[in-house]
Design a protein around this motif. Structure first.
Motif, PDB file in Angstrom:
ATOM      1  N   UNK A 118       0.817  -1.209   0.000  1.00 24.55           N
ATOM      2  CA  UNK A 118       0.000   0.000   0.000  1.00 24.55           C
ATOM      3  C   UNK A 118       0.855   1.266   0.000  1.00 24.55           C
ATOM      4  N   UNK A 119       1.987   1.216   0.668  1.00 23.65           N
ATOM      5  CA  UNK A 119       2.922   2.351   0.634  1.00 23.65           C
ATOM      6  C   UNK A 119       3.394   2.600  -0.789  1.00 23.65           C
ATOM      7  N   UNK A 120       3.756   1.508  -1.467  1.00 25.29           N
ATOM      8  CA  UNK A 120       4.244   1.627  -2.841  1.00 25.29           C
ATOM      9  C   UNK A 120       3.150   2.166  -3.744  1.00 25.29           C
ATOM     10  N   UNK A 121       1.913   1.715  -3.500  1.00 21.83           N
ATOM     11  CA  UNK A 121       0.781   2.197  -4.299  1.00 21.83           C
ATOM     12  C   UNK A 121       0.601   3.700  -4.112  1.00 21.83           C
ATOM     13  N   UNK A 122       0.680   4.163  -2.874  1.00 18.10           N
ATOM     14  CA  UNK A 122       0.549   5.602  -2.599  1.00 18.10           C
ATOM     15  C   UNK A 122       1.658   6.380  -3.304  1.00 18.10           C
ATOM     16  N   UNK A 123       2.859   5.835  -3.272  1.00 14.66           N
ATOM     17  CA  UNK A 123       3.987   6.518  -3.923  1.00 14.66           C
ATOM     18  C   UNK A 123       3.799   6.552  -5.438  1.00 14.66           C
ATOM     19  N   UNK A 124       3.366   5.424  -6.014  1.00 17.97           N
ATOM     20  CA  UNK A 124       3.154   5.357  -7.460  1.00 17.97           C
ATOM     21  C   UNK A 124       2.071   6.336  -7.921  1.00 17.97           C
ATOM     22  N   UNK A 125       1.045   6.504  -7.080  1.00 17.17           N
ATOM     23  CA  UNK A 125      -0.063   7.402  -7.428  1.00 17.17           C
ATOM     24  C   UNK A 125       0.219   8.850  -7.043  1.00 17.17           C
ATOM     25  N   UNK A 126       1.345   9.059  -6.353  1.00 16.66           N
ATOM     26  CA  UNK A 126       1.739  10.384  -5.873  1.00 16.66           C
ATOM     27  C   UNK A 126       0.651  10.991  -4.981  1.00 16.66           C
ATOM     28  N   UNK A 127       0.184  10.152  -4.032  1.00 13.14           N
ATOM     29  CA  UNK A 127      -0.837  10.578  -3.083  1.00 13.14           C
ATOM     30  C   UNK A 127      -0.365  10.304  -1.668  1.00 13.14           C
ATOM     31  N   UNK A 128      -0.847  11.082  -0.689  1.00 11.13           N
ATOM     32  CA  UNK A 128      -0.455  10.839   0.695  1.00 11.13           C
ATOM     33  C   UNK A 128      -1.075   9.547   1.237  1.00 11.13           C
ATOM     34  N   UNK A 129      -0.435   8.995   2.262  1.00  8.90           N
ATOM     35  CA  UNK A 129      -0.952   7.808   2.936  1.00  8.90           C
ATOM     36  C   UNK A 129      -1.063   8.098   4.424  1.00  8.90           C
TER      37      UNK A 129
END
Length: 304
Positions: A118-129
């Motif tokens: 999920x961290x990687x997904x947030x980074x890929x989407x350029x969104x905060x987590x």
């Protein structure tokens, strides 16, 4: 009136879902402009989306909380990606790690795998987590270093970590969000930690319906009154077959353990006191910080 941004809450929680319209209105009336509502499992992401579609003030977040990873389906990650793709205004959360009294019963290797994805997904989407961390800050820092940095930002929600960890976490993109749980920390330790945080990285939250502020006058708190339907009223022996005039009625019930999103004002007052700041100054600072953090591509804040 001051403006406030509740940077982490769970208004979709079943304990308060039936009174959410009233809670949101009451909080808006006190100056709470936005609510970052965090999903915790596949079972409630649709509720968060519906709430976001209904209320302009709700910033949706979808994530798989560590407490619920054992309930996930085989397709959980695809489902999460689908929700985020269908909801451009959404961020990622609540995700995280937990070695506390509840989390210690959940396989930590499994927690780490789900968290990393999920961290990687947030980074890929350029969104905060939005991140939950209980007694696992060493592990958290190690994982953030390996996946990060996170230019879109991270919300370390209900932060209770040490002052010593703040500089490294800040470099990775972390913001530090404070709820009523801060009041459980020794005041001197809390003050030292708060003073170590760059002002531009301070956020305020309620974590409602949890984290009801203590150490304040109970009479000054906003109370949540939910309605419970009476389905099996007590009856006298021999009355089993008699219809009751009360059956099926909804009765207002106050639960003193449930937190109201308007109680963010008590968090504001407590944090301002420890930081030796004016409440109005901290309110505006934390509001601007949250608006900056949640102003990613597709966000409601950018559109407004």
């Amino acid at each position: 009136m001051i403006r406030l941004f509740d940077s982490h809450c769970h208004l979709q929680d079943s304990r308060i879902l039936n009174v959410v319209p009233k809670l949101i209105k009451e909080a808006l009336d006190t100056g709470v402009v936005h609510f970052a509502v965090n999903g915790v499992s596949e079972k409630d992401w649709h509720l968060v989306k519906e709430m976001s579609d209904t209320y302009p003030s709700v910033v949706p977040n979808f994530g798989l909380h560590p407490w619920f990873i054992s309930e996930r389906t085989v397709d959980w990650l695809k489902t999460l990606k689908d929700f985020l793709a269908a909801t451009p205004s959404a961020a990622v959360g609540e995700i995280g790690l937990d070695k506390g009294s509840f989390g210690k019963n959940i396989d930590f290797t499994d927690q780490v795998e789900v968290f990393r994805q999920q961290l990687q997904l947030a980074k890929d989407l350029n969104k905060p987590a939005s991140i939950h961390c209980v007694r696992a800050f060493g592990d958290l820092l190690e994982i953030l270093k390996s996946v990060g940095p996170f230019p879109a930002g991270l919300v370390l929600h209900s932060f209770l970590g040490s002052a010593e960890m703040v500089p490294e976490l800040s470099k990775l993109g972390a913001y530090f969000s404070f709820s009523g749980f801060l009041m459980s920390m020794k005041a001197s330790k809390a003050k030292k930690m708060l003073k170590s945080i760059p002002p531009e990285r301070i956020l305020l939250e309620t974590d409602a319906p949890d984290a009801r502020p203590n150490s304040v006058n109970p009479d000054s708190l906003f109370i949540v009154k939910t309605e419970v339907e009476i389905s099996n009223p007590k009856s006298l022996p021999g009355d089993e077959n008699k219809p009751s005039s009360d059956e099926g009625k909804a009765t207002p019930v106050s639960d003193e353990s449930i937190n109201h999103p308007a109680n963010i004002h008590h968090i504001l007052a407590y944090v301002a006191h420890l930081l030796e700041m004016e409440e109005k100054e901290l309110a505006e600072l934390s509001y601007e910080n949250a608006v900056r953090l949640f102003s990613y591509k597709g966000s409601k804040l950018v559109q407004s």
